[in-house]
Design a protein around this motif. Structure first.
Motif, PDB file in Angstrom:
ATOM      1  N   ASP A 292       0.911  -1.235   0.001  1.00  0.00           N
ATOM      2  CA  ASP A 292       0.094  -0.081   0.015  1.00  0.00           C
ATOM      3  C   ASP A 292       0.992   1.236   0.086  1.00  0.00           C
ATOM      4  O   ASP A 292       2.004   1.472   0.717  1.00  0.00           O
ATOM      5  CB  ASP A 292      -0.847   0.107   1.259  1.00  0.00           C
ATOM      6  N   GLU A 293       0.432   2.282  -0.730  1.00  0.00           N
ATOM      7  CA  GLU A 293       1.463   3.556  -1.048  1.00  0.00           C
ATOM      8  C   GLU A 293       1.391   4.369   0.435  1.00  0.00           C
ATOM      9  O   GLU A 293       2.535   4.556   0.625  1.00  0.00           O
ATOM     10  CB  GLU A 293       0.585   4.380  -2.187  1.00  0.00           C
ATOM     11  N   MET A 294       0.321   4.254   1.138  1.00  0.00           N
ATOM     12  CA  MET A 294       0.414   5.165   2.491  1.00  0.00           C
ATOM     13  C   MET A 294       1.326   4.383   3.463  1.00  0.00           C
ATOM     14  O   MET A 294       2.149   4.937   3.995  1.00  0.00           O
ATOM     15  CB  MET A 294      -0.945   5.308   2.755  1.00  0.00           C
ATOM     16  N   GLU A 295       1.038   3.187   3.572  1.00  0.00           N
ATOM     17  CA  GLU A 295       1.979   2.311   4.390  1.00  0.00           C
ATOM     18  C   GLU A 295       3.322   2.335   4.082  1.00  0.00           C
ATOM     19  O   GLU A 295       4.292   2.670   4.968  1.00  0.00           O
ATOM     20  CB  GLU A 295       1.415   0.728   4.234  1.00  0.00           C
ATOM     21  N   LYS A 296       3.583   2.294   2.525  1.00  0.00           N
ATOM     22  CA  LYS A 296       5.214   2.509   2.230  1.00  0.00           C
ATOM     23  C   LYS A 296       5.824   3.784   2.791  1.00  0.00           C
ATOM     24  O   LYS A 296       6.941   3.952   3.016  1.00  0.00           O
ATOM     25  CB  LYS A 296       5.109   2.268   0.719  1.00  0.00           C
ATOM     26  N   ARG A 297       4.866   4.725   2.669  1.00  0.00           N
ATOM     27  CA  ARG A 297       5.333   6.249   3.039  1.00  0.00           C
ATOM     28  C   ARG A 297       5.617   6.219   4.441  1.00  0.00           C
ATOM     29  O   ARG A 297       6.624   6.986   4.816  1.00  0.00           O
ATOM     30  CB  ARG A 297       4.134   7.383   2.548  1.00  0.00           C
ATOM     31  N   ASN A 298       4.872   5.745   5.138  1.00  0.00           N
ATOM     32  CA  ASN A 298       4.884   5.515   6.579  1.00  0.00           C
ATOM     33  C   ASN A 298       6.117   4.940   6.964  1.00  0.00           C
ATOM     34  O   ASN A 298       7.005   5.187   7.902  1.00  0.00           O
ATOM     35  CB  ASN A 298       3.676   5.115   7.530  1.00  0.00           C
ATOM     36  N   LEU A 299       6.472   3.823   6.308  1.00  0.00           N
ATOM     37  CA  LEU A 299       7.682   3.126   6.605  1.00  0.00           C
ATOM     38  C   LEU A 299       8.898   3.899   6.233  1.00  0.00           C
ATOM     39  O   LEU A 299       9.759   3.754   6.964  1.00  0.00           O
ATOM     40  CB  LEU A 299       7.709   1.779   5.517  1.00  0.00           C
ATOM     41  N   PHE A 300       8.775   4.597   5.062  1.00  0.00           N
ATOM     42  CA  PHE A 300       9.983   5.710   4.680  1.00  0.00           C
ATOM     43  C   PHE A 300      10.274   6.536   6.000  1.00  0.00           C
ATOM     44  O   PHE A 300      11.266   7.077   6.280  1.00  0.00           O
ATOM     45  CB  PHE A 300       9.821   6.224   3.501  1.00  0.00           C
TER      46      PHE A 300
END
Length: 342
Positions: A292-300
């Motif tokens: 998921d894009e939002m989850e990847k952004r939060n991971l970064f």
């Protein structure tokens, strides 16, 4: 090739690729026009790439024989420049009364046959998992075998029998199974297809409308459809790759090596397909796949927060104490030296 009345001269700086370093003479006004034309069109003046005697470079001689110039050129596309082996003039070929010399170029061209790539057609064998299709295929192939067995009394060799068997089997597979369709976007769902057709229909209506107000309304409707289509495609991509990753994990757990390696090969060759760059997943702190894009952004964000927000007070306090200790030690050494001199 032609008489262009342009003297390119010896200077070739700024025009590499268009002229070589073996030009002659003093340039004139037509030089700039010729070089700009060749530079814009990707052409090379081959006369200036080969080092010859002056008499083998000049293409024009004045009637009194005192003035010689290079004004006749052989110009080729830059991609064919390496095919030109030599370009020079010949003085003795003056059967026609003219003040120009004969210009000859030696060309070497490798011609390759245009080999058409034969596309391998594969049958959709996955349809055999359907019991109804499987039974239909077995019945029709069995009928073909029965007809072939009935032809045993005929005088046929093994090659003819194999040709008949192969042809009949392919005919049955084409009729029952069909061919495997190559889908460059396997994640493209039916909902996305409907949205794509709707925005295409709106685009045609926008082009046909003459009323500006109605045209603006249709444009706004089409833009909304395009945003919906973009969101749907992103969602379909994420779900598709999650499903693929799940298939690999399930196949590994139940021990189906064939299905597992097929899924791994698909994921490995995914870069060769026309997929978007943002579909690949990431692993979080626990080793779970994140798509998921939002989850990847939060991971970064969490990663850089840990990377950049480091407590450096201990380091600087330690460094400061060390500097003070070094200074005190230096002062003590200096005082000992002074007392020794006294």
């Amino acid at each position: 090739m032609g008489d262009l009345n342009a003297k390119v001269g010896r200077e070739y700086d700024g025009f590499q690729g268009t002229i070589g370093k073996f030009g002659i003479g003093v340039r004139n006004d037509n030089r700039r026009r010729l070089l700009e034309l060749c530079g814009a069109s990707g052409l090379s003046i081959t006369n200036t790439y080969f080092n010859h005697k002056l008499e083998h470079k000049t293409t024009w001689v004045s009637p009194n024989g005192l003035v010689q110039n290079l004004i006749d050129y052989v110009i080729v596309n830059q991609k064919w420049k390496k095919s030109i082996l030599d370009t020079r003039t010949f003085r003795g070929c003056r059967r026609v009364p003219s003040d120009h010399k004969l210009v000859i170029s030696k060309i070497r061209i490798k011609i390759q046959a245009n080999q058409e790539k034969r596309r391998t057609i594969k049958f959709d064998v996955d349809n055999l998992r359907n019991e109804r299709v499987k039974q239909q295929y077995e019945v029709k192939v069995g009928g073909k075998f029965a007809a072939l067995i009935g032809m045993e009394n005929m005088d046929m060799d093994s090659e003819e029998s194999w040709a008949i068997l192969s042809s009949d089997t392919k005919d049955v597979a084409t009729e029952v199974l069909g061919y495997k369709r190559i889908n460059s976007k396997p994640w493209f769902s039916d909902e996305a297809k409907v949205l794509s057709e709707e925005q295409q229909r709106l685009r045609v209506q926008v082009d046909d409308k003459q009323d500006l107000e109605k045209k603006q309304q249709l444009k706004r409707r089409r833009n909304r459809k395009l945003r919906e289509l973009s969101d749907r495609m992103k969602h379909d991509q994420n779900m598709f790759w999650k499903e693929r990753a799940t298939k690999v994990a399930v196949a590994m757990e139940i021990g189906e090596s064939r299905a597992m390696f097929a899924a791994v090969r698909f994921l490995r060759n995914a870069s060769q397909e026309k997929v978007w760059r943002g579909v690949h997943g990431m692993l979080d702190e626990d080793g779970n796949l994140v798509t998921d894009e939002m989850e990847k952004r939060n991971l970064f964000a969490r990663y850089f927060e840990r990377l950049l927000n480091v407590d450096t007070t201990r380091y600087w306090d330690k460094k400061k104490k060390k500097s003070i200790a070094d200074l005190n030690e230096a002062l003590e050494v200096q005082e000992e030296d002074i007392s020794a001199k006294r």
